[in-house]
Design an enzyme around this catalytic site. Structure first.
Site, PDB file in Angstrom:
ATOM      1  CB  ALA A  80      -2.756  -1.290  -2.886  1.00  0.00           C
TER       2      ALA A  80
ATOM      3  CE1 TYR B 236      -4.247  -1.540   0.511  1.00  0.00           C
ATOM      4  CE2 TYR B 236      -3.142  -2.858   2.173  1.00  0.00           C
ATOM      5  CZ  TYR B 236      -4.229  -2.625   1.353  1.00  0.00           C
ATOM      6  OH  TYR B 236      -5.302  -3.475   1.392  1.00  0.00           O
TER       7      TYR B 236
ATOM      8  CB  THR C  75      -2.887  -3.863  -6.485  1.00  0.00           C
ATOM      9  OG1 THR C  75      -4.189  -4.448  -6.632  1.00  0.00           O
ATOM     10  CG2 THR C  75      -2.494  -3.136  -7.750  1.00  0.00           C
ATOM     11  CG  ASP C  76      -2.517  -5.413   0.024  1.00  0.00           C
ATOM     12  OD1 ASP C  76      -3.541  -6.132   0.028  1.00  0.00           O
ATOM     13  OD2 ASP C  76      -1.803  -5.259   1.022  1.00  0.00           O
ATOM     14  CD1 TRP C  77      -9.157  -7.591  -2.152  1.00  0.00           C
ATOM     15  CD2 TRP C  77      -7.097  -8.033  -2.861  1.00  0.00           C
ATOM     16  NE1 TRP C  77      -9.203  -8.753  -2.893  1.00  0.00           N
ATOM     17  CE2 TRP C  77      -7.943  -9.047  -3.340  1.00  0.00           C
ATOM     18  CE3 TRP C  77      -5.729  -8.087  -3.202  1.00  0.00           C
ATOM     19  CZ2 TRP C  77      -7.500 -10.097  -4.134  1.00  0.00           C
ATOM     20  CZ3 TRP C  77      -5.274  -9.148  -3.980  1.00  0.00           C
ATOM     21  CH2 TRP C  77      -6.153 -10.126  -4.441  1.00  0.00           C
TER      22      TRP C  77
END
Length: 272
Positions: free
Chosen positions: A219, A184, A215-217
């Protein structure tokens, strides 16, 4: 080569919380991911979904100093992911313990980068022996939960290479990780999901990584910057910065067709 621009964009944009978008015309199925790292949740959110085996937390595993044991546990979680009909396990978490106030220290193995890297490699090999991809996370410098969506982690290059990057380098070179999850946070002023030095110069050019970066969720922070940096998959869907926005960026010349092909090819390679 047979894909339209619309189909290429769809391939790098999530469909929902846990699935990518299928391409029925070309017979490309959707890919299902599941949260980890000490279990395989399936497609339920926290507190829901099918029951699963739960292994000890990362910090407990780090205290064993036992890569062989960690590899066996990775095999168990690979089987658990298959039982949930998932193709990708969103694990392992290999950030470092840098402060006792780190809110997710329990997920990470250690404050030591070499120990973390050795265990991460073993975990990755175990999971992927079952045909399930891993995404070593969170790349990189995500060692604090404080304002994690906006914080700027300032680290000089020597410290990055001697500490923070080491576990990921092990996961890629020794574990042959098929996936990496971007963090993030910013790294030295640039969000990790759009950090070209991090995702292309170091990860791919130096380490030889040939998998995909997700991506992170939630992010994702940009469209052209992410695509040009080598970010392969925005999750979850329906897509805020890829999808229609990415197609528009390609049509406007902000993202070249070669850059789009590159990020699509990585996703298809991992699926293959």
């Amino acid at each position: 080569a047979d894909m339209t621009a619309e189909e290429k964009v769809a391939a790098v944009t999530g469909h929902d919380m846990w699935h990518t978008r299928p391409n029925e015309r070309l017979g490309i199925p959707q890919m299902k991911v599941t949260d980890g790292p000490n279990g395989a949740r399936g497609d339920g959110l926290m507190g829901t979904g099918a029951k699963t085996a739960c292994i000890p937390s990362g910090a407990a595993l780090g205290s064993t100093w036992d890569p062989d044991l960690i590899e066996k546990l990775g095999e168990i979680l690979g089987d658990e992911a298959v039982a949930k009909k998932a193709h990708v396990l969103l694990a392992p978490t290999i950030n470092l313990h840098r402060s006792p106030k780190g809110g997710r220290n329990f997920e990470c193995y250690s404050e030591d980068p070499v120990l973390t890297g050795r265990l991460a490699s073993a975990f990755v090999r175990g999971v992927q022996s079952k045909g399930v991809a891993t995404t070593a996370k969170h790349f990189v410098g995500n060692d604090s939960e404080f304002e994690r969506n906006s914080i700027d982690t300032q680290v000089d290059e020597r410290t990055l290479r001697e500490l923070y990057l080491v576990p990921f380098e092990h996961a890629v070179k020794d574990g042959n990780a098929w996936g990496i999850m971007s963090a993030y946070n910013r790294l030295n002023g640039t969000f990790c999901s759009e950090h070209e030095w991090l995702l292309t110069s170091v990860l791919r050019d130096e380490w030889g990584f040939d998998g995909f970066v997700v991506t992170d969720w939630f992010a994702a922070r940009s469209t052209a910057d992410m695509a040009n940096a080598g970010l392969n998959l925005e999750m979850p869907g329906e897509g805020r910065f890829y999808g229609a926005a990415l197609l528009a960026a390609v049509e406007a010349g902000e993202v070249s067709s070669d850059a789009l092909d590159r990020i699509v090819r990585d996703v298809l390679t991992v699926m293959e």
